[in-house]
Write a protein that holds these residues in place. Sequence first.
Motif, PDB file in Angstrom:
ATOM      1  N   VAL A 557       0.673  -7.960   9.928  1.00  0.00           N
ATOM      2  CA  VAL A 557       0.130  -7.452   8.495  1.00  0.00           C
ATOM      3  C   VAL A 557       1.179  -5.906   7.822  1.00  0.00           C
ATOM      4  O   VAL A 557       0.938  -5.477   6.969  1.00  0.00           O
ATOM      5  CB  VAL A 557      -1.172  -7.140   8.860  1.00  0.00           C
ATOM      6  N   TYR A 558       1.557  -5.608   9.546  1.00  0.00           N
ATOM      7  CA  TYR A 558       2.203  -4.430   8.969  1.00  0.00           C
ATOM      8  C   TYR A 558       3.850  -4.627   8.347  1.00  0.00           C
ATOM      9  O   TYR A 558       4.628  -3.144   7.941  1.00  0.00           O
ATOM     10  CB  TYR A 558       2.167  -3.199  10.173  1.00  0.00           C
ATOM     11  N   THR A 559       4.323  -5.761   8.359  1.00  0.00           N
ATOM     12  CA  THR A 559       5.514  -6.362   8.164  1.00  0.00           C
ATOM     13  C   THR A 559       5.517  -5.554   6.185  1.00  0.00           C
ATOM     14  O   THR A 559       4.691  -6.159   6.091  1.00  0.00           O
ATOM     15  CB  THR A 559       6.141  -6.853   8.883  1.00  0.00           C
ATOM     16  N   LEU A 560       6.573  -5.028   5.672  1.00  0.00           N
ATOM     17  CA  LEU A 560       6.509  -4.815   4.311  1.00  0.00           C
ATOM     18  C   LEU A 560       8.021  -6.414   3.895  1.00  0.00           C
ATOM     19  O   LEU A 560       8.601  -6.598   4.274  1.00  0.00           O
ATOM     20  CB  LEU A 560       7.178  -4.162   3.714  1.00  0.00           C
ATOM     21  N   THR A 561       7.330  -6.256   3.151  1.00  0.00           N
ATOM     22  CA  THR A 561       8.141  -7.576   1.665  1.00  0.00           C
ATOM     23  C   THR A 561       9.464  -6.779   1.063  1.00  0.00           C
ATOM     24  O   THR A 561       9.299  -5.746   1.611  1.00  0.00           O
ATOM     25  CB  THR A 561       7.290  -8.775   1.141  1.00  0.00           C
ATOM     26  N   SER A 562       9.784  -7.870   0.854  1.00  0.00           N
ATOM     27  CA  SER A 562      11.324  -7.505  -0.051  1.00  0.00           C
ATOM     28  C   SER A 562      10.782  -5.992  -1.306  1.00  0.00           C
ATOM     29  O   SER A 562      11.632  -4.770  -1.276  1.00  0.00           O
ATOM     30  CB  SER A 562      12.316  -8.357  -0.007  1.00  0.00           C
ATOM     31  N   ASP A 563       9.823  -6.627  -1.928  1.00  0.00           N
ATOM     32  CA  ASP A 563       9.926  -5.669  -2.809  1.00  0.00           C
ATOM     33  C   ASP A 563       9.706  -4.832  -2.235  1.00  0.00           C
ATOM     34  O   ASP A 563       8.924  -3.232  -3.031  1.00  0.00           O
ATOM     35  CB  ASP A 563       8.333  -6.149  -3.920  1.00  0.00           C
ATOM     36  N   GLU A 564       8.337  -4.141  -0.890  1.00  0.00           N
ATOM     37  CA  GLU A 564       7.460  -3.136  -0.929  1.00  0.00           C
ATOM     38  C   GLU A 564       8.290  -2.546  -0.619  1.00  0.00           C
ATOM     39  O   GLU A 564       8.054  -1.521  -0.155  1.00  0.00           O
ATOM     40  CB  GLU A 564       6.746  -3.959   0.060  1.00  0.00           C
ATOM     41  N   ALA A 565       9.445  -2.702   0.026  1.00  0.00           N
ATOM     42  CA  ALA A 565      10.207  -2.079   1.002  1.00  0.00           C
ATOM     43  C   ALA A 565      10.819  -1.258   0.208  1.00  0.00           C
ATOM     44  O   ALA A 565      11.621  -0.285   0.385  1.00  0.00           O
ATOM     45  CB  ALA A 565      11.407  -3.000   1.655  1.00  0.00           C
ATOM     46  N   LYS A 566      11.478  -1.974  -1.444  1.00  0.00           N
ATOM     47  CA  LYS A 566      12.092  -0.933  -2.781  1.00  0.00           C
ATOM     48  C   LYS A 566      10.956   0.407  -2.888  1.00  0.00           C
ATOM     49  O   LYS A 566      11.394   1.548  -3.391  1.00  0.00           O
ATOM     50  CB  LYS A 566      12.306  -2.021  -3.457  1.00  0.00           C
ATOM     51  N   SER A 567       9.683   0.121  -2.337  1.00  0.00           N
ATOM     52  CA  SER A 567       8.968   1.127  -3.045  1.00  0.00           C
ATOM     53  C   SER A 567       8.283   2.243  -1.970  1.00  0.00           C
ATOM     54  O   SER A 567       7.254   2.814  -1.453  1.00  0.00           O
ATOM     55  CB  SER A 567       7.602   0.623  -3.481  1.00  0.00           C
ATOM     56  N   VAL A 568       9.625   2.070  -0.962  1.00  0.00           N
ATOM     57  CA  VAL A 568       8.952   2.726   1.091  1.00  0.00           C
ATOM     58  C   VAL A 568       8.847   4.145   0.698  1.00  0.00           C
ATOM     59  O   VAL A 568       8.147   5.240   1.108  1.00  0.00           O
ATOM     60  CB  VAL A 568      10.139   2.481   1.502  1.00  0.00           C
ATOM     61  N   CYS A 569       9.857   4.620  -0.585  1.00  0.00           N
ATOM     62  CA  CYS A 569       9.337   5.415  -0.276  1.00  0.00           C
ATOM     63  C   CYS A 569       8.595   6.977  -1.112  1.00  0.00           C
ATOM     64  O   CYS A 569       7.729   7.565  -0.511  1.00  0.00           O
ATOM     65  CB  CYS A 569      11.323   6.402  -1.170  1.00  0.00           C
ATOM     66  N   GLN A 570       8.088   5.634  -2.066  1.00  0.00           N
ATOM     67  CA  GLN A 570       6.954   6.230  -2.331  1.00  0.00           C
ATOM     68  C   GLN A 570       5.620   6.852  -1.584  1.00  0.00           C
ATOM     69  O   GLN A 570       4.848   6.972  -1.419  1.00  0.00           O
ATOM     70  CB  GLN A 570       6.545   5.132  -4.315  1.00  0.00           C
ATOM     71  N   TRP A 571       5.885   5.440  -1.054  1.00  0.00           N
ATOM     72  CA  TRP A 571       4.748   5.131   0.149  1.00  0.00           C
ATOM     73  C   TRP A 571       4.730   5.565   0.922  1.00  0.00           C
ATOM     74  O   TRP A 571       3.845   6.450   1.646  1.00  0.00           O
ATOM     75  CB  TRP A 571       5.231   4.031   1.033  1.00  0.00           C
TER      76      TRP A 571
END
Length: 666
Positions: A557-571
Motif C-alpha cells: 500500500v505504501y509503494t507508489l505507482t509510476s504516475d504517483e512517482a512522478k508527483s513525488v516532489c509535490q508529495w
Amino acid sequence: MYDRKYPDGRLVKARFKDGVKEFITYAISQDIVKRKGGIRCPCVKCMCGSIGSQEDVFYHLEKFGFMNDYYVWTHHGERVSTNINTEFDVNTDTSGAQGECVNFGRMQEMVGDALGVNMSYEGGNKEEIIPNDKALKFYAMMEEVNKPLFEGASDSKLSMCARLLADKSNWNVPEDCLEFFSKMMLDATPVKDNLPTSYYDAKRLVSKLGLQVKKIDCCVQGCILFYDNEFGTNDGALEECKFCNAPRYQVRNSDHFNAMHPDFAKDPRNVRLGLCSDGFTPYIQASATPYSCWPIIVTPYNLPPDTCMTKPYMFLSCIIPGPSNPTNGIDVYLQPLIDDLKRLWIGELTYDIARKENFTMRAALMWTINGFPAYGMLSGWSTHGKLACPHCMNHTKSFTLKKGGKASWFDCHRRFLPANHQFRRKKNLFKKDTIKTDGPPPKITSYDVFDKVSGLCKFPDVGKRIRYDGYGESHNWTKRSIFWDLPYWKDNLLRHNLDVMHIEKNFCDNILHTVMDVPGKTKDNEKARCDLSLFCKRPEIELKLLPNGKYLKPKAVYTLTSDEAKSVCQWLKELRIPDGYSSKLASKFSPGFFDSMEHVSVHLAYEAMLGGPVQYRWMYPFERFMVFRPSGRPSGAQKEYWMNDAEMQSATVHVMINCSEVGPYL
C-alpha cells in the motif's frame, strides 16, 4: 500659569493672558526656538509636539491651557537648577506613518515610568539635594533620549529605535530585514552618529525602558517556588522540592561538567571545544581505486551564535592519510592532538587583550561530531551488528533477520512510548502475537561506560584490534578509546553525538527508495517479504507461490505507482510528520526496513536534552568546510575572481588566526 479661568469656567483671566505673552516673549528669544523657526506649543493638546507661530501658540494656550507639570520650560530653552541637560527635541506629530505607531515623542514620560522617577519640578527656595543613584541614572538616560538624530531633526535616537521595534512587531518584520533598513538609513543620512547601527543596537537601547524581570524557579509538580523573601521563606537554595523531592534542574552535559569542575567553569575565558572527523575525497578519482583521507577539525564554542561553527573558526588540526578508512587505528593519529588537549586542560599562559593582562587559559573537549561509522571508530563501540546502538548497548531488542541476514530494529520503538499508549496493546499491528509492557532501556552513565572500558586495551598500545570475549553478543567493545586519556572525559555526559545530518539523510533515502520501489535500493525486496511472514501478520503483502513455481510479490500500500512517482516532489512538499512517527512506520513497513539509522533517531531527543540545540552538534558546517567541487581537471588557465566584503572578512580572519607571526599575540 495654571490659573487660567474664573470659577464659572467661561472666561479666561487677564493675568493668564499676560503670562502667556511673557512666555512667548521669552521663548522667541531662545536659540532653540530660533533654530526651529517657530515655538513648540506646550498646550494640553499639542504637548510640545508641534511647532507653530506666536499667534497659534497664544490661541492654543488660551483655549486649552498649559500641559501638566510644565513648570520648567525645558522645550523652550530653560534649564533645570541641577545643570543637567533635559532638553527634549522630539516631534510627536501623530499624523501620517508616525500616527500609526505609539506617540514616540513622549519618551520622557516613558523613561520616567520605567524608572519610577517623578518628572515634575517643584519650584521654591528649598535646599538643593544631590540626586540619588536612581535619579542620576534617569537623568543620564534622559540625556540620551533627548539627543536629536541631527541638527533640526524631530526624532531622537531612542524614538527612532522604538519605532523600528514597533514596526517589527506590527508587521512581523524579520530581524535581517530590520538590519537592512538600519543600514539603508545609515547610508542615506549624512550624519550617522545617533542612528541605530543594527537591530541589536535598537533593542539594547529600548530595553533600558523595560521593567525589571526576575525569574523564579518552581517545582515541576507546582509544589513550591524556589525563592527567598524577608517574611520567612528560605527556599532559594534548595536543589530539589522539599515536598515531592523532584529535582530543581535538568541535568545537562555542560551543567554537570561545570559542577564537577567549578574551577574551570568560573572563568568564562576557558574554552569549550568540539571535534569532528569524517572521510573526505580530496580530488576527482582518476582511477578505479578509491582514495579518501580523514581530516580532524576542532572548533571552539565560546563564540556568538552567528560565528560559532563557521569556517574561520574551524581549525584543521591534522589529516589522516588514505587511501582507506583507518578504522580503530585512528587513535594512532590522534595521539598528538590528545597530548595538546591534555596540555590545554592544565592551562597555557595567554594574553587577554581586553583586560590587558596575562592569564592561564584552559580548554576542554566537550564531544565529537561524526557520522555513524566514525562514531564507532572514535568511541570504541562498534556500530555494526545487532548491538550497534550505543545507547541501548546490550539492552537492545534488535534481532537478525533469517532471510535478509541483517540486523533489524523492527518493533523496538514501542517500549519508548508512554505506558498507557494504545500502540503497546496492539497484538498484531506490529510484531505478531506481541504486546509491549517493558519500558525503555536504562540510561547508561559515563561512569558506567568508564568502568566497562577500563580493562580494555588502547589500540596504540597493542597495534592491532583485539576481539574480546562476548563481542557481538553481550557487548560491542573493540578498544579503549584514546579519548579516555583525557582526565575529564568521564565527566562528559554526552561524549559522542549521533549526527542528525546523516541520520535524516539516510532515513529519508530509505523511505524514498522504498515507496518509489527503486531497484537495488528499496528495503522492501524479496528477502524482506520472506521475513515478513515470520514476524508479522500481513498476508495481503506476503509472497504468493504461483503454479509455475515462482513467487509473486504483491504491491504494498505504501509503494507508489509510476504516475504517483512522478508527483513525488509535490508529495514531499506537502508532507507533514505527526507525533509517534517511528511507531506508525513500523505498522506499515516490513522488518527489513528498520536498520540502525531508523532506530537511533529515537535517541536524538535525549541527546538534545543533554547537549542543547542540534545546530551546534551536527555535521552540516563541517561538510561545507570540507566540500570541494572542481569544475574539471586542473589546467594552466587562470580565472579571476573578486571576493565580496563578507568573503574578504572571512578570509582575513582565517589568515590572521592561522598566521604564525600573529599567533604569539592571540
